[in-house]
Design a protein around this motif. Structure first.
Motif, PDB file in Angstrom:
ATOM      1  N   GLY A  84      40.501  42.708  34.277  1.00 15.11           N
ATOM      2  CA  GLY A  84      41.450  42.173  35.651  1.00 15.11           C
ATOM      3  C   GLY A  84      41.106  40.226  35.386  1.00 15.11           C
ATOM      4  O   GLY A  84      40.130  39.509  34.863  1.00 15.11           O
ATOM      5  N   GLY A  85      41.789  39.830  35.990  1.00 14.55           N
ATOM      6  CA  GLY A  85      42.043  38.150  36.069  1.00 14.55           C
ATOM      7  C   GLY A  85      40.922  37.696  36.478  1.00 14.55           C
ATOM      8  O   GLY A  85      40.662  36.787  35.933  1.00 14.55           O
ATOM      9  N   ASP A  86      40.752  38.329  37.745  1.00 20.58           N
ATOM     10  CA  ASP A  86      39.359  37.864  38.324  1.00 20.58           C
ATOM     11  C   ASP A  86      38.374  37.631  37.578  1.00 20.58           C
ATOM     12  O   ASP A  86      37.397  36.920  37.829  1.00 20.58           O
ATOM     13  N   LEU A  89      38.094  34.345  36.344  1.00 24.28           N
ATOM     14  CA  LEU A  89      38.464  32.731  36.414  1.00 24.28           C
ATOM     15  C   LEU A  89      36.834  32.595  36.986  1.00 24.28           C
ATOM     16  O   LEU A  89      36.050  31.209  37.151  1.00 24.28           O
ATOM     17  N   TYR A 110      44.150  30.161  45.907  1.00 17.88           N
ATOM     18  CA  TYR A 110      43.506  31.735  45.831  1.00 17.88           C
ATOM     19  C   TYR A 110      42.153  31.648  46.407  1.00 17.88           C
ATOM     20  O   TYR A 110      41.890  30.666  45.947  1.00 17.88           O
ATOM     21  N   VAL A 154      47.067  27.313  41.101  1.00 15.56           N
ATOM     22  CA  VAL A 154      48.170  29.101  41.291  1.00 15.56           C
ATOM     23  C   VAL A 154      49.232  27.758  40.735  1.00 15.56           C
ATOM     24  O   VAL A 154      49.599  26.997  41.440  1.00 15.56           O
ATOM     25  N   ALA A 158      50.017  30.869  44.890  1.00 16.56           N
ATOM     26  CA  ALA A 158      49.984  31.830  45.832  1.00 16.56           C
ATOM     27  C   ALA A 158      48.679  30.697  47.282  1.00 16.56           C
ATOM     28  O   ALA A 158      48.088  30.653  46.477  1.00 16.56           O
ATOM     29  N   ASP A 183      46.781  29.066  36.697  1.00 17.27           N
ATOM     30  CA  ASP A 183      46.213  30.778  36.892  1.00 17.27           C
ATOM     31  C   ASP A 183      47.705  31.127  37.067  1.00 17.27           C
ATOM     32  O   ASP A 183      48.479  31.008  37.984  1.00 17.27           O
ATOM     33  N   ALA A 185      49.199  34.343  37.797  1.00 15.20           N
ATOM     34  CA  ALA A 185      49.197  35.460  38.011  1.00 15.20           C
ATOM     35  C   ALA A 185      50.598  36.751  38.686  1.00 15.20           C
ATOM     36  O   ALA A 185      50.953  37.036  38.285  1.00 15.20           O
ATOM     37  N   TYR A 186      51.550  35.576  39.166  1.00 14.54           N
ATOM     38  CA  TYR A 186      52.746  35.234  39.871  1.00 14.54           C
ATOM     39  C   TYR A 186      53.605  34.794  38.467  1.00 14.54           C
ATOM     40  O   TYR A 186      54.795  35.118  39.000  1.00 14.54           O
ATOM     41  N   LEU A 211      45.544  31.548  32.616  1.00 11.49           N
ATOM     42  CA  LEU A 211      45.281  32.907  33.211  1.00 11.49           C
ATOM     43  C   LEU A 211      46.879  34.014  33.439  1.00 11.49           C
ATOM     44  O   LEU A 211      48.195  33.547  34.490  1.00 11.49           O
ATOM     45  N   THR A 213      47.688  38.122  33.928  1.00 11.70           N
ATOM     46  CA  THR A 213      47.068  39.457  34.630  1.00 11.70           C
ATOM     47  C   THR A 213      48.325  40.380  34.806  1.00 11.70           C
ATOM     48  O   THR A 213      49.523  40.145  34.465  1.00 11.70           O
ATOM     49  N   SER A 215      48.792  43.495  36.824  1.00  7.95           N
ATOM     50  CA  SER A 215      47.744  43.165  38.442  1.00  7.95           C
ATOM     51  C   SER A 215      49.542  43.199  38.529  1.00  7.95           C
ATOM     52  O   SER A 215      50.268  44.715  39.908  1.00  7.95           O
ATOM     53  N   LYS A 216      50.240  41.942  38.858  1.00  7.41           N
ATOM     54  CA  LYS A 216      51.918  41.963  39.040  1.00  7.41           C
ATOM     55  C   LYS A 216      52.640  42.340  38.685  1.00  7.41           C
ATOM     56  O   LYS A 216      53.610  43.191  38.960  1.00  7.41           O
ATOM     57  N   ARG A 224      42.557  47.433  36.055  1.00  6.49           N
ATOM     58  CA  ARG A 224      41.776  45.282  35.692  1.00  6.49           C
ATOM     59  C   ARG A 224      42.412  45.034  34.381  1.00  6.49           C
ATOM     60  O   ARG A 224      41.107  45.732  33.293  1.00  6.49           O
TER      61      ARG A 224
HETATM   62  C1  PLP Z   1      46.451  38.783  41.314  1.00  2.00           C
HETATM   63  C2  PLP Z   1      45.585  37.413  41.165  1.00  2.00           C
HETATM   64  C3  PLP Z   1      45.005  37.261  40.365  1.00  2.00           C
HETATM   65  C4  PLP Z   1      44.497  38.322  39.225  1.00  2.00           C
HETATM   66  O1  PLP Z   1      44.672  39.726  39.768  1.00  2.00           O
HETATM   67  P1  PLP Z   1      43.775  41.231  38.992  1.00  2.00           P
HETATM   68  O2  PLP Z   1      43.723  41.727  39.852  1.00  2.00           O
HETATM   69  O3  PLP Z   1      41.907  40.526  38.638  1.00  2.00           O
HETATM   70  O4  PLP Z   1      43.993  40.792  37.657  1.00  2.00           O
HETATM   71  C5  PLP Z   1      44.756  35.871  39.590  1.00  2.00           C
HETATM   72  N1  PLP Z   1      45.159  34.629  40.068  1.00  2.00           N
HETATM   73  C6  PLP Z   1      45.708  35.298  41.638  1.00  2.00           C
HETATM   74  C7  PLP Z   1      45.922  33.843  42.233  1.00  2.00           C
HETATM   75  C8  PLP Z   1      45.999  36.442  42.176  1.00  2.00           C
HETATM   76  O5  PLP Z   1      47.087  36.434  43.638  1.00  2.00           O
END
Ligand code: PLP
Length: 357
Positions: A84-86, A89, A110, A154, A158, A183, A185-186, A211, A213, A215-216, A224
């Motif tokens: 997971g991206g988290d 971080l 974030y 980000v 976000a 980051d 993510a989007y 970063l 991910t 996830s999105k 994850r």
């Molecule tokens: C969703 C998100 C991530 C990473 O999410 P993971 O589900 O852990 O991959 C990272 N940064 C931002 C701003 C996000 O919204």
């Protein structure tokens, strides 16, 4: 009796968006993709050799890294795979920041970043975005004078949806003296006409960490899996500080399939962009202030006269089984963050809002 370190005792911890189990809920609160993972991922899951679970997974997810390197036109040494991206971080903080040295954030951003700093017993130096959420021109200068060694940005942002163009990022990377974490993510939801691609920054600047991910954009929040793209001089130390087997065999196989079938996922990105335009226009018609977004969510501002304001509307929507995100944070208490759903889900939101406003 408490046994934890002082900063853990004082920490507030991350507050995730609610994950309701009630199937009736229209879930527009945590920026999940409203469409299922692509058929290529389903196939990889069905054909996963379950006997292989007896063995440990590839420690650095080399199969995935090969695919990611090919997808982005970089070398394998430029990729780190994470749970997971988290996790990326957290790795960035533990690898690049001495406890006590400040971490930089640009607000609103974030809400996990300050939490990670808290766990690392390190202060946060934050700067607020300007008009229409623009990144201040003197960002690097102010971060440098505060002694910031790691700066989180980000992009697209976000919870505002704002995109900072690559050349502006390059200026920040060139002048900031620490590690710049962008980051993304989007990023999958950015309008392709903008031809936005920050990957080239990792060739131009040794201090840029991107970063990504699954996830999105790839509808795999439950899997994850994420990854970092950076110069080998940033990736190497993170490989040392990650858990030995940080990503599992099933997630490696599925994430690799997802990237290999990127064209399939991109269908959902197109649908989300079209729906983003429609929902934005409809919310504007209802009198909400909607900021331009390059993500899969919209930030919408409400006046106190509109249904009692954002906090009240958030609660009322929840009573109707429609979940959006409301942040009790500076500058956001009069706004809602709304994930782009399917047209049907968004219609339910719109009709509830018509009622409430
Ligand atoms: C969703 C998100 C991530 C990473 O999410 P993971 O589900 O852990 O991959 C990272 N940064 C931002 C701003 C996000 O919204």
């Amino acid at each position: 009796m408490s046994y934890e370190r002082k900063n853990i005792a004082q920490a507030h911890g991350y507050i995730p968006g609610e994950q309701p189990v009630d199937a009736r809920v229209v879930k527009l609160n945590t920026n999940e993709n409203p469409y299922p993972p692509c058929p290529g991922v389903a196939q990889a899951l069905r054909s996963f050799p379950y006997e292989s679970l007896r063995r440990y997974p590839a420690p650095t997810a080399s199969g995935f890294c090969r695919q990611a390197a090919a997808t982005h036109g970089v070398a394998m040494e430029n990729i780190v795979a994470v749970n997971g991206g988290d996790e990326l971080l957290r790795l960035a903080v533990t690898t690049f920041v001495e406890p006590g040295q400040p971490v930089g954030t640009v607000e609103p951003g974030y809400s996990l970043y300050p939490v990670l700093a808290e766990l690392h017993a390190t202060p946060v130096f934050s700067i607020t975005r300007g008009a229409d959420w623009a990144v201040p021109a003197d960002l690097s200068e102010r971060m440098n004078s505060a002694g910031v060694k790691l700066l989180f940005l980000v992009n697209p942002n976000a919870p505002t949806g704002t995109l900072t163009p690559v050349e502006e990022l390059a200026k920040i990377a060139a002048t900031f003296k620490g590690v710049l974490v962008i980051d993304e993510a989007y990023v999958d939801f950015v309008d392709p006409e903008l031809k936005h691609d920050a990957v080239d920054l990792i060739r131009r600047f040794e201090n840029v960490l991107l970063l990504r991910t699954m996830s999105k954009g790839y509808s795999l929040a439950g899997l994850r899996f994420g990854y970092g793209i950076a110069s080998a001089s940033l990736i190497g130390p993170m490989l040392k500080s990650k858990d030995s087997y940080n990503t599992d065999a099933i997630s490696q196989a599925l994430a690799t399939a997802a990237l290999a079938h990127r064209d399939q996922a991109s269908e959902s990105w197109r649908a989300v962009r079209a729906e983003r335009a429609r929902l934005g226009a409809e919310l504007t018609k209802l009198g909400l202030r909607v900021w331009p977004s390059q993500t899969n969510f919209l930030l919408a501002g409400l006046k106190p006269s509109q249904g009692g304001g954002a906090g009240r509307v958030y609660e009322s929507l929840k009573e109707r089984h429609i979940f959006v995100r409301y942040f009790e944070l500076e500058g956001l208490t009069d706004k809602l963050r709304i994930t782009i759903g399917t047209p049907e889900q968004d219609d339910q939101l719109l009709s509830a809002l018509k009622d409430l406003l």
